[in-house]
Design a protein around this motif. Sequence first.
Motif, PDB file in Angstrom:
ATOM      1  N   ILE A 110      48.483  40.810  32.755  1.00  0.00           N
ATOM      2  CA  ILE A 110      47.328  41.596  33.221  1.00  0.00           C
ATOM      3  C   ILE A 110      46.481  42.071  32.035  1.00  0.00           C
ATOM      4  CG2 ILE A 110      46.574  43.668  34.463  1.00  0.00           C
ATOM      5  CD1 ILE A 110      49.208  43.517  36.079  1.00  0.00           C
ATOM      6  N   ALA A 111      47.110  42.751  31.102  1.00  0.00           N
ATOM      7  CA  ALA A 111      46.363  43.328  29.974  1.00  0.00           C
ATOM      8  C   ALA A 111      45.724  42.241  29.111  1.00  0.00           C
ATOM      9  CB  ALA A 111      47.279  44.212  29.123  1.00  0.00           C
ATOM     10  N   GLU A 112      46.457  41.150  28.902  1.00  0.00           N
ATOM     11  CA  GLU A 112      45.948  40.025  28.112  1.00  0.00           C
ATOM     12  C   GLU A 112      44.654  39.481  28.723  1.00  0.00           C
ATOM     13  OE1 GLU A 112      47.196  38.058  25.371  1.00  0.00           O
ATOM     14  OE2 GLU A 112      45.431  36.774  25.688  1.00  0.00           O
ATOM     15  N   ILE A 113      44.665  39.305  30.050  1.00  0.00           N
ATOM     16  CA  ILE A 113      43.502  38.735  30.734  1.00  0.00           C
ATOM     17  C   ILE A 113      42.342  39.733  30.738  1.00  0.00           C
ATOM     18  CG2 ILE A 113      42.653  37.989  33.006  1.00  0.00           C
ATOM     19  CD1 ILE A 113      45.485  36.643  33.350  1.00  0.00           C
ATOM     20  N   ASP A 126      51.273  34.884  39.838  1.00  0.00           N
ATOM     21  CA  ASP A 126      51.996  34.379  38.651  1.00  0.00           C
ATOM     22  C   ASP A 126      51.558  35.120  37.385  1.00  0.00           C
ATOM     23  OD1 ASP A 126      49.523  33.161  39.088  1.00  0.00           O
ATOM     24  OD2 ASP A 126      50.088  31.238  38.207  1.00  0.00           O
ATOM     25  N   GLY A 127      50.273  35.417  37.289  1.00  0.00           N
ATOM     26  CA  GLY A 127      49.769  36.159  36.123  1.00  0.00           C
ATOM     27  C   GLY A 127      50.316  37.575  36.082  1.00  0.00           C
ATOM     28  N   VAL A 128      50.402  38.190  37.264  1.00  0.00           N
ATOM     29  CA  VAL A 128      50.941  39.554  37.331  1.00  0.00           C
ATOM     30  C   VAL A 128      52.428  39.544  36.959  1.00  0.00           C
ATOM     31  CG1 VAL A 128      51.438  41.502  38.877  1.00  0.00           C
ATOM     32  CG2 VAL A 128      49.248  40.287  39.065  1.00  0.00           C
ATOM     33  N   GLN A 129      53.189  38.644  37.580  1.00  0.00           N
ATOM     34  CA  GLN A 129      54.643  38.596  37.329  1.00  0.00           C
ATOM     35  C   GLN A 129      54.961  38.262  35.883  1.00  0.00           C
ATOM     36  OE1 GLN A 129      56.920  39.609  39.344  1.00  0.00           O
ATOM     37  NE2 GLN A 129      55.678  39.831  41.188  1.00  0.00           N
ATOM     38  N   ARG A 130      54.091  37.486  35.240  1.00  0.00           N
ATOM     39  CA  ARG A 130      54.340  37.094  33.851  1.00  0.00           C
ATOM     40  C   ARG A 130      53.844  38.128  32.841  1.00  0.00           C
ATOM     41  NH1 ARG A 130      51.905  31.470  32.881  1.00  0.00           N
ATOM     42  NH2 ARG A 130      52.632  32.014  30.797  1.00  0.00           N
ATOM     43  N   VAL A 165      48.344  40.902  43.493  1.00  0.00           N
ATOM     44  CA  VAL A 165      47.181  40.266  42.862  1.00  0.00           C
ATOM     45  C   VAL A 165      46.342  41.404  42.280  1.00  0.00           C
ATOM     46  CG1 VAL A 165      45.002  39.076  43.408  1.00  0.00           C
ATOM     47  CG2 VAL A 165      47.141  38.312  44.474  1.00  0.00           C
ATOM     48  N   VAL A 166      45.831  41.222  41.082  1.00  0.00           N
ATOM     49  CA  VAL A 166      44.897  42.215  40.526  1.00  0.00           C
ATOM     50  C   VAL A 166      43.483  41.715  40.786  1.00  0.00           C
ATOM     51  CG1 VAL A 166      44.037  43.393  38.455  1.00  0.00           C
ATOM     52  CG2 VAL A 166      46.500  43.081  38.780  1.00  0.00           C
ATOM     53  N   ALA A 167      42.787  42.419  41.679  1.00  0.00           N
ATOM     54  CA  ALA A 167      41.424  42.035  42.070  1.00  0.00           C
ATOM     55  C   ALA A 167      40.438  42.857  41.258  1.00  0.00           C
ATOM     56  CB  ALA A 167      41.225  42.298  43.564  1.00  0.00           C
ATOM     57  N   MET A 168      39.424  42.185  40.721  1.00  0.00           N
ATOM     58  CA  MET A 168      38.471  42.887  39.848  1.00  0.00           C
ATOM     59  C   MET A 168      37.049  42.392  40.080  1.00  0.00           C
ATOM     60  SD  MET A 168      40.510  42.636  36.211  1.00  0.00           S
ATOM     61  CE  MET A 168      41.040  40.934  36.416  1.00  0.00           C
ATOM     62  N   VAL A 169      36.105  43.251  39.736  1.00  0.00           N
ATOM     63  CA  VAL A 169      34.712  42.824  39.646  1.00  0.00           C
ATOM     64  C   VAL A 169      34.254  43.115  38.221  1.00  0.00           C
ATOM     65  CG1 VAL A 169      32.364  43.112  40.513  1.00  0.00           C
ATOM     66  CG2 VAL A 169      34.308  43.292  42.090  1.00  0.00           C
ATOM     67  N   TRP A 170      33.726  42.088  37.580  1.00  0.00           N
ATOM     68  CA  TRP A 170      33.211  42.211  36.213  1.00  0.00           C
ATOM     69  C   TRP A 170      31.708  42.016  36.228  1.00  0.00           C
ATOM     70  CZ3 TRP A 170      35.770  43.668  31.782  1.00  0.00           C
ATOM     71  CH2 TRP A 170      37.161  43.786  31.892  1.00  0.00           C
ATOM     72  N   GLY A 178      48.967  24.473  40.136  1.00  0.00           N
ATOM     73  CA  GLY A 178      49.379  25.389  41.207  1.00  0.00           C
ATOM     74  C   GLY A 178      49.789  26.771  40.713  1.00  0.00           C
ATOM     75  N   ARG A 179      49.863  26.926  39.396  1.00  0.00           N
ATOM     76  CA  ARG A 179      50.223  28.236  38.812  1.00  0.00           C
ATOM     77  C   ARG A 179      49.282  28.494  37.628  1.00  0.00           C
ATOM     78  NH1 ARG A 179      52.436  28.016  42.895  1.00  0.00           N
ATOM     79  NH2 ARG A 179      54.579  28.410  43.489  1.00  0.00           N
ATOM     80  N   ASN A 180      47.983  28.576  37.963  1.00  0.00           N
ATOM     81  CA  ASN A 180      46.987  28.686  36.884  1.00  0.00           C
ATOM     82  C   ASN A 180      46.474  30.117  36.672  1.00  0.00           C
ATOM     83  OD1 ASN A 180      45.331  28.860  39.104  1.00  0.00           O
ATOM     84  ND2 ASN A 180      44.162  27.005  38.680  1.00  0.00           N
ATOM     85  N   ILE A 181      47.234  31.080  37.150  1.00  0.00           N
ATOM     86  CA  ILE A 181      47.183  32.537  36.865  1.00  0.00           C
ATOM     87  C   ILE A 181      45.912  33.336  37.167  1.00  0.00           C
ATOM     88  CG2 ILE A 181      49.030  32.438  35.154  1.00  0.00           C
ATOM     89  CD1 ILE A 181      47.008  32.887  32.936  1.00  0.00           C
ATOM     90  N   ILE A 182      44.791  32.673  37.325  1.00  0.00           N
ATOM     91  CA  ILE A 182      43.547  33.459  37.490  1.00  0.00           C
ATOM     92  C   ILE A 182      42.558  32.737  38.388  1.00  0.00           C
ATOM     93  CG2 ILE A 182      42.678  32.547  35.269  1.00  0.00           C
ATOM     94  CD1 ILE A 182      41.187  35.292  34.948  1.00  0.00           C
ATOM     95  N   HIS A 183      41.786  33.538  39.104  1.00  0.00           N
ATOM     96  CA  HIS A 183      40.691  33.025  39.922  1.00  0.00           C
ATOM     97  C   HIS A 183      39.383  33.633  39.437  1.00  0.00           C
ATOM     98  CE1 HIS A 183      38.184  32.014  43.398  1.00  0.00           C
ATOM     99  NE2 HIS A 183      37.720  33.251  43.284  1.00  0.00           N
ATOM    100  N   GLY A 184      38.309  32.852  39.475  1.00  0.00           N
ATOM    101  CA  GLY A 184      36.976  33.393  39.187  1.00  0.00           C
ATOM    102  C   GLY A 184      35.944  32.725  40.071  1.00  0.00           C
ATOM    103  N   SER A 185      35.015  33.503  40.594  1.00  0.00           N
ATOM    104  CA  SER A 185      33.962  32.952  41.472  1.00  0.00           C
ATOM    105  C   SER A 185      33.234  31.811  40.765  1.00  0.00           C
ATOM    106  CB  SER A 185      32.935  34.026  41.827  1.00  0.00           C
ATOM    107  OG  SER A 185      33.549  35.153  42.379  1.00  0.00           O
ATOM    108  N   ASP A 186      32.873  30.767  41.554  1.00  0.00           N
ATOM    109  CA  ASP A 186      32.253  29.603  40.906  1.00  0.00           C
ATOM    110  C   ASP A 186      30.726  29.563  41.012  1.00  0.00           C
ATOM    111  OD1 ASP A 186      31.954  28.888  43.529  1.00  0.00           O
ATOM    112  OD2 ASP A 186      33.262  27.126  43.447  1.00  0.00           O
ATOM    113  N   GLY A 187      30.108  30.597  41.587  1.00  0.00           N
ATOM    114  CA  GLY A 187      28.647  30.617  41.655  1.00  0.00           C
ATOM    115  C   GLY A 187      28.180  31.930  42.263  1.00  0.00           C
ATOM    116  N   PRO A 188      26.855  32.170  42.222  1.00  0.00           N
ATOM    117  CA  PRO A 188      26.328  33.455  42.705  1.00  0.00           C
ATOM    118  C   PRO A 188      26.652  33.739  44.176  1.00  0.00           C
ATOM    119  CG  PRO A 188      24.631  32.175  41.570  1.00  0.00           C
ATOM    120  CD  PRO A 188      25.821  31.305  41.652  1.00  0.00           C
ATOM    121  N   GLU A 189      26.613  32.700  45.021  1.00  0.00           N
ATOM    122  CA  GLU A 189      26.884  32.923  46.447  1.00  0.00           C
ATOM    123  C   GLU A 189      28.349  33.274  46.683  1.00  0.00           C
ATOM    124  OE1 GLU A 189      24.889  33.312  49.087  1.00  0.00           O
ATOM    125  OE2 GLU A 189      23.390  33.293  47.492  1.00  0.00           O
TER     126      GLU A 189
END
Length: 169
Positions: free
Chosen positions: A38-41, A31-35, A90-95, A130-141
Amino acid sequence: FLLYIFVVYMLQEQEVHAAEMERTFIAIKPDGVQRGLIAEIISRFERKGFKLVAIKIVVPSKGFAQKHYHDLKERPFFNGLCDFLSSGPVVAMVWEGEGVIKYGRKLIGATDPQKSEPGTIRGDLAIVVGRNIIHGSDGPETAKDEIKLWFKPEELVSYSSNAEKWIYG
Ligand code: ADP
């Protein structure tokens, strides 16, 4: 000679610090990609001072989505969620950066965009869970597991940026 030892020592220190720097997995969902967000995020993570060390655009298979969300397999929305994640690019990234796992979640906001504060990505840019545009890991593991699931080791780039001394002092 002493100067040489000192320089080698400092370089090693820098490498050690780079290796120790925390990393998190962030994905812009279909949903984030289609909308066109990407650059905003990306800019929100970039302006904060975090460093992008891996990025690619992929359409995950449903099986891959099920692996990514395996912790949620007992939840009623699991099937729809996996269908959705595999429905488009999906745009997959590591920050990378100090505290990036926890603070990345702050930048993202609460799971339900209606409960996300204004100023957060979901608060500013999304309306339903259900359309919250982004995922982020929730902990070190999970960060470690998700980075491993989405990226080969050689797709992660370690580099130092000149901005770091201005960001961290
Ligand atoms: P987060 O993505 O904030 O870590 P969860 O791990 O709890 O949240 O859930 C993963 C994803 O599943 C959420 O981002 C959201 O897209 C979806 N989800 C969570 N709860 C619901 C729900 N009640 N109905 C539909 N989808 C949901």
